[in-house]
Design an enzyme around this catalytic site. Structure first.
Site, short mmCIF file in Angstrom:
data_model
loop_
_atom_site.label_atom_id
_atom_site.label_comp_id
_atom_site.label_asym_id
_atom_site.label_seq_id
_atom_site.Cartn_x
_atom_site.Cartn_y
_atom_site.Cartn_z
N CYS A 1 -108.67 62.19 3.13
CA CYS A 1 -108.45 60.83 2.65
C CYS A 1 -109.81 60.16 2.62
O CYS A 1 -110.80 60.71 3.14
CB CYS A 1 -107.47 60.05 3.54
SG CYS A 1 -108.09 59.75 5.21
N GLN B 1 -79.67 39.81 17.28
CA GLN B 1 -80.34 38.78 16.49
C GLN B 1 -79.39 37.67 16.04
O GLN B 1 -79.57 37.09 14.98
CB GLN B 1 -81.04 39.44 15.29
CG GLN B 1 -82.16 40.37 15.74
CD GLN B 1 -82.80 41.14 14.61
OE1 GLN B 1 -82.55 40.88 13.45
NE2 GLN B 1 -83.63 42.12 14.95
N ILE C 1 -95.09 45.19 17.05
CA ILE C 1 -94.98 46.08 15.90
C ILE C 1 -94.28 47.38 16.27
O ILE C 1 -94.56 48.00 17.29
CB ILE C 1 -96.38 46.36 15.30
CG1 ILE C 1 -96.26 47.10 13.97
CG2 ILE C 1 -97.28 47.11 16.28
CD1 ILE C 1 -97.54 47.12 13.16
N GLY D 1 -90.28 40.62 13.91
CA GLY D 1 -89.70 40.77 12.58
C GLY D 1 -88.21 40.51 12.54
O GLY D 1 -87.53 40.97 11.62
#
Length: 482
Positions: free
Chosen positions: A456, A296, A184, A287
């Protein structure tokens, strides 16, 4: 209150043993998620649905929203469960429930029936539909594309009046497939690919290669925690952060310019594979999309894969960027990705799109692999639930308060949707709304003579953002936890 959970259709076509296992796992996942809202609720599994019963009416919207985000659920029916005696009794109860909704609208009646009765589903549809049409003068029957569909379910001597139908995210329950490790970065692609594997039943752990210091890691932690909290909180997962700056430095110093991109990706796959092996994870998730950047291409992806025996999954391989951004918008990670700091530590002036294996291997002979081994060995591994606690320790210098002074203003940093659903009002103090993803660009425009109390709902985002703002030199921030 009562909810009927309908299973994702692919679950219903499994063999009996597999179907029962999937339903059992989904039931456990629902309990794990909802116990935070109501410890007294009951979750009961059946062959073709799961019932959720809760007593705390104040948690109705929260429970309903949580159910729509649990993988394995096709849709949720919010129902009123009442006894009935005959078809006329069904009609009378439907009239009370639906009269206001049908005023001035076209409608049809759809009935599902289970059990032994002296009438069929179509009999009930005709009887109830005819009765509603007669008793509500402004309503009109329309069997195709009506304004309102009256959903009824009859089971033995019970009538389920469907008060609302809400779509789930589908997929398989988390835990029905094996674990994966997502590489990630906090951008559009890695967030969406992580979500897609969660939706497919995998418990997704996160591996982050830090190229840009604390601010970058804070941003990626926010994305990982958001994805876990929103779609995968039924399971414990790991967040592994690897300081990759020494590796990048070695590449910049020793590797030929055109080969840098592919070699960096090969190093990341090597490192992630070591982490996956350490924790018994079966596959990596990236991803990457075909042709999106120079590394890629099929040739380069093949060379990247060659450095590890670990399976590499690329759920976005055929997606274009517009489609990926649309998915990020749907799952709520678009705003994170747009404001994520970009750290391109290895940028080739003329990157190769068709790397040659012999050249890549020759360049890698110049690389000191002890550096790679060291950064993997020193990787920081935390339970993702501890991100909030760890942030508390990291922001010791940011005061947490439960009250306020005359110069204080509460800054509600939730997303716009959350603010609209549950507006924050605190007596005796001004509340200003500024979504977290605008803080990096808009906080400086606020009155810096004021002390801003970041708030929050769970306190995780406010602590992370307080740390970020402190690093940017803003000392007039505190965390508000009433």
């Amino acid at each position: 209150m009562k909810f009927i959970i309908k299973l994702f259709p692919e679950i219903t076509i499994k063999s009996q043993s597999v179907r029962l296992r999937f339903i059992k796992i989904l039931t456990g996942n629902i309990r794990n998620v909802l116990k935070h809202y109501d410890e007294t609720l009951a979750v009961v599994r059946h062959w073709d649905n799961i019932e959720v019963r809760a007593k705390d009416e104040n948690q109705r919207l929260t429970i309903r929203d949580a159910l729509t985000r649990i993988p394995g659920i096709h849709h949720i029916l919010e129902v009123e469960d009442v006894p009935f005696t005959d078809m006329h009794d069904i009609f009378e109860k439907a009239l009370v429930q639906y009269r206001d909704q049908l005023e001035g609208k076209t409608f049809c009646v759809r009935v599902k029936r289970r059990g032994k009765h002296d009438f069929s589903s179509i009999d009930v549809e005709r009887y109830v539909g005819g009765g509603l049409n007669q008793h509500i003068e402004s309503a009109r029957v329309k069997l195709t594309n009506p304004d309102v569909t009256v959903h009824l379910e009859v089971e033995d001597d019970r009538l389920l009046l469907i008060k609302g139908r809400y779509e789930g995210i589908g997929g398989f329950p988390i835990g029905t497939q094996e674990d994966v490790l997502s590489l990630i970065s906090g951008g559009f692609d890695s967030g969406v690919s992580s979500y897609m594997l969660m939706r497919r039943g995998c418990r997704v752990h996160y591996c982050f290669f830090n190229l840009g210091g604390a601010a970058h890691e804070i941003g990626v932690r926010q994305v990982a925690h958001y994805l876990w909290n929103r779609f995968g909180s039924s399971h414990r997962v790991r967040f592994v952060a690897i300081n990759f700056e020494p590796v990048v430095g070695e590449i910049l110093e020793k590797i030929d310019d055109g080969q840098m991109g592919v070699i960096l990706k090969r190093m990341m796959v090597r490192a992630a594979s070591k982490v996956a092996e350490r924790y018994g994870v079966q596959a990596l998730v990236t991803g990457e999309a075909l042709g999106q950047v120079s590394s890629q291409t099929l040739t380069n992806l093949r060379l990247i894969d060659n450095v590890s025996d670990t399976l590499i999954l690329r759920p976005l391989i055929s997606y274009d960027k517009e489609h990926i951004i649309n998915l990020a918008r749907q799952i709520g990670t678009e705003d994170f990705a747009r404001t994520m700091p970009e750290y391109c530590g290895v940028i080739s002036k003329s990157p190769t799109v068709k790397a040659v294996k012999s050249k890549i291997e020759a360049e890698e002979e110049k690389f000191d692999f002890s550096i790679l081994d060291k950064v993997v060995e020193e990787a920081n591994n935390v339970d993702i639930r501890e991100i909030a606690q760890q942030t508390e320790q990291e922001v010791v210098e940011v005061e947490t308060v439960n009250g306020f002074g005359p110069n204080d203003v509460i800054l509600d940093i939730r997303s716009v949707d959350e603010q609209e659903d549950k507006p924050l009002k605190v007596e005796g103090i001004d509340v200003v709304s500024l979504p977290f993803y605008k803080l990096s660009t808009k906080f400086g425009d606020l009155d810096q003579n004021k002390t801003w109390l970041l708030w929050c709902e769970r306190g995780v985002m406010s602590r992370l953002q307080a740390l970020y703002l402190r690093e940017q030199g803003f000392n007039n921030v505190k965390v508000y936890r009433p």
